[in-house]
Design an enzyme around this catalytic site. Structure first.
Site, PDB file in Angstrom:
ATOM      1  N   GLY A  75       0.815  -1.092   0.107  1.00 28.26           N
ATOM      2  CA  GLY A  75      -0.126  -0.154   0.055  1.00 28.26           C
ATOM      3  C   GLY A  75       0.919   1.326   0.043  1.00 28.26           C
ATOM      4  O   GLY A  75       1.766   1.130   0.568  1.00 28.26           O
ATOM      5  N   ARG A 132      -0.196  -4.294  -5.343  1.00 24.92           N
ATOM      6  CA  ARG A 132      -0.153  -5.511  -4.537  1.00 24.92           C
ATOM      7  C   ARG A 132       0.146  -6.856  -5.437  1.00 24.92           C
ATOM      8  O   ARG A 132      -0.948  -6.808  -6.374  1.00 24.92           O
ATOM      9  CB  ARG A 132      -1.288  -5.682  -3.832  1.00 24.92           C
ATOM     10  N   ASP A 148       5.554  -5.443   5.971  1.00 24.34           N
ATOM     11  CA  ASP A 148       5.812  -6.774   6.341  1.00 24.34           C
ATOM     12  C   ASP A 148       6.002  -7.729   5.004  1.00 24.34           C
ATOM     13  O   ASP A 148       7.074  -8.468   4.914  1.00 24.34           O
ATOM     14  CB  ASP A 148       5.062  -7.460   7.428  1.00 24.34           C
ATOM     15  N   THR A 197       4.847   1.525   6.514  1.00 30.19           N
ATOM     16  CA  THR A 197       3.573   1.002   6.516  1.00 30.19           C
ATOM     17  C   THR A 197       2.878   1.955   7.576  1.00 30.19           C
ATOM     18  O   THR A 197       3.260   2.205   8.862  1.00 30.19           O
ATOM     19  CB  THR A 197       3.253  -0.373   7.286  1.00 30.19           C
ATOM     20  N   ASP A 231       0.395   1.303   9.277  1.00 28.94           N
ATOM     21  CA  ASP A 231      -0.322   0.376  10.351  1.00 28.94           C
ATOM     22  C   ASP A 231       0.797   0.461  11.450  1.00 28.94           C
ATOM     23  O   ASP A 231       0.469   0.120  12.513  1.00 28.94           O
ATOM     24  CB  ASP A 231      -0.380  -1.000   9.883  1.00 28.94           C
ATOM     25  N   ASP A 243       3.179  -1.571  12.256  1.00 23.08           N
ATOM     26  CA  ASP A 243       3.354  -2.930  12.834  1.00 23.08           C
ATOM     27  C   ASP A 243       4.702  -3.653  12.374  1.00 23.08           C
ATOM     28  O   ASP A 243       4.902  -4.850  12.666  1.00 23.08           O
ATOM     29  CB  ASP A 243       2.041  -3.734  12.389  1.00 23.08           C
ATOM     30  N   ARG A 284      -4.351  -3.334  10.287  1.00 30.96           N
ATOM     31  CA  ARG A 284      -4.721  -4.795   9.933  1.00 30.96           C
ATOM     32  C   ARG A 284      -4.459  -5.542  11.216  1.00 30.96           C
ATOM     33  O   ARG A 284      -5.517  -6.345  11.613  1.00 30.96           O
ATOM     34  CB  ARG A 284      -3.895  -5.168   8.725  1.00 30.96           C
TER      35      ARG A 284
HETATM   36  O1  F6P Z   1      -1.202  -2.336   4.955  1.00 33.43           O
HETATM   37  C1  F6P Z   1      -1.500  -0.976   5.070  1.00 33.43           C
HETATM   38  C2  F6P Z   1      -3.344  -0.945   4.852  1.00 33.43           C
HETATM   39  O2  F6P Z   1      -3.336   0.321   4.728  1.00 33.43           O
HETATM   40  C3  F6P Z   1      -4.002  -1.586   5.824  1.00 33.43           C
HETATM   41  O3  F6P Z   1      -4.297  -0.649   6.836  1.00 33.43           O
HETATM   42  C4  F6P Z   1      -5.379  -1.874   5.072  1.00 33.43           C
HETATM   43  O4  F6P Z   1      -6.063  -2.681   5.770  1.00 33.43           O
HETATM   44  C5  F6P Z   1      -4.730  -2.251   3.701  1.00 33.43           C
HETATM   45  O5  F6P Z   1      -3.544  -1.604   3.788  1.00 33.43           O
HETATM   46  C6  F6P Z   1      -5.360  -1.864   2.659  1.00 33.43           C
HETATM   47  O6  F6P Z   1      -5.027  -2.094   1.532  1.00 33.43           O
HETATM   48  P1  F6P Z   1      -5.553  -2.035  -0.123  1.00 33.43           P
HETATM   49  O7  F6P Z   1      -4.824  -1.144  -0.682  1.00 33.43           O
HETATM   50  O8  F6P Z   1      -5.006  -3.368  -0.638  1.00 33.43           O
HETATM   51  O9  F6P Z   1      -6.900  -1.890   0.035  1.00 33.43           O
END
Ligand code: F6P
Length: 343
Positions: free
Chosen positions: A10, A72, A102, A124, A126, A128, A170
């Protein structure tokens, strides 16, 4: 050297600041910087890359997103993606800087174990990743949550409502906890601290008995509806890595509906979603992304691979990439307890 750089996973505010810092650092030593497009896809699915010039990376310090693009991408399905990346690195580049969370760092660590000249950078929102006090994007996300809570306060107070804010996060509740702390949340629900709907409803009722006419509840998207005593729910969508798209699980709306049912108070939910990822990085993200970006470039130019910059006690240090993903990085209990003092 021909040094490659990619941003995967992301996006997050601060990625461009890191790219700019890497560019300035390697150009100063007369190395070439190659920007790989769309994360691992740019190495596994054909070779999609461009030479990054000073002109290309100028004016991006304050821009959100990533100038290189990011998708992704699953390197393990079909099998062989990792080996393909390894081949392309060996063929086209002298070193690679992989910026990501991660998933990205797990790949970077694997590549380094195979002998590839790879350096990582932690990103990130998040927050984490383990063994570092800083991840690109977290501070900007927390600022968006804090500002959103300020806005929610005025409308909640005017309408004497309960307002639930669902944040990203997450596996951990860092964004919810620190955002909630900064924005004066009246209750925070995160995966690390199990609570029941009765606890939440009772807390809201108590606040109202004590004279408050409104309440603001922050819920991290990683909290499962099931853990709150609701039905087992599946997200309606998954990403390329097969991970549930948590925003579509609807935990914020579930909590809001249940509060309304259990307390009789009017309750509404706001899902913050990608507003936490878009837009300009804060000054903190610009500064630290610049520092870790420059440090990653220094590692590459010193031939120190399999490592990544980490931030500890206000200084940049270095650790093996695998240390960032070797253990979980939950919100410490004392921080949650501090936020809870203001509930
Ligand atoms: O990993 C970071 C994050 O922002 C999470 O908090 C969230 O669940 C996810 O990415 C959403 O990702 P996507 O861009 O695949 O919707």
């Amino acid at each position: 050297m021909r040094i490659g750089v990619l941003t995967a996973g992301g996006d997050a505010p601060g990625l461009n600041a890191a790219l700019r810092a890497i560019g300035r650092s390697v150009w100063a030593q007369s190395h070439e910087l190659i920007g790989i497009h769309d994360g691992w896809a740019g190495l596994a699915d054909g070779y999609r890359a461009e030479e990054l010039t000073r002109h290309r990376l100028s004016g991006i310090l304050g821009l959100g997103g990533t100038a290189l693009g990011s998708i992704r991408y699953n390197l393990d399905q079909p099998a062989g993606g990792r080996e393909q990346v390894l081949r392309v690195i060996n063929e086209k580049l002298d070193a690679l800087i992989a910026i990501g969370g991660d998933g990205t760092l797990a790949i970077a660590s694997w590549l380094a174990e195979q002998g590839a000249p790879v350096v990582g950078v932690g990103k990130t929102l998040d927050n984490d990743l383990a063994n570092t006090d800083y991840c690109i994007g977290f501070d900007s996300a927390v600022s968006v949550v804090a500002e959103s809570l300020d806005r929610l306060h005025t409308t909640a107070a005017s309408h004497h409502r309960v307002l639930v804010l669902e944040t990203m996060g997450r596996a951990t509740g860092w964004v919810a906890t620190m955002g909630g702390l900064a924005g004066g949340a009246d209750y925070i629900v995160i995966p690390e601290v199990p609570v029941t709907l009765t606890d939440i409803a009772e807390h809201v009722r108590r606040r109202h008995r004590q004279g408050s006419s409104f309440s603001i509840v922050v819920v991290a998207e990683g909290v499962s509806v099931e853990s709150l005593g609701g039905p087992a729910t599946r997200a309606s969508e998954t990403d390329a890595l097969g991970r549930e798209q948590l925003g579509s699980r609807g935990v914020g709306h579930f909590v809001s509906d249940q509060i309304a049912e259990l307390t009789g108070f009017e309750s509404r939910c706001t899902v913050l979603g990608y507003l936490q990822r878009g837009g300009s990085p804060t000054a903190v993200d610009r500064i630290w992304a610049t520092r870790v970006g420059a440090a990653a470039a220094d590692l590459v130019m010193a031939g120190r691979y399999g490592l990544m910059p980490t931030v500890r006690g206000g200084e940049v240090d270095t650790m093996p990439i695998r240390d960032a993903i070797s253990e979980p990085h939950p919100v410490p209990e004392h921080l949650y307890r501090l936020a809870a003092r203001f509930f």
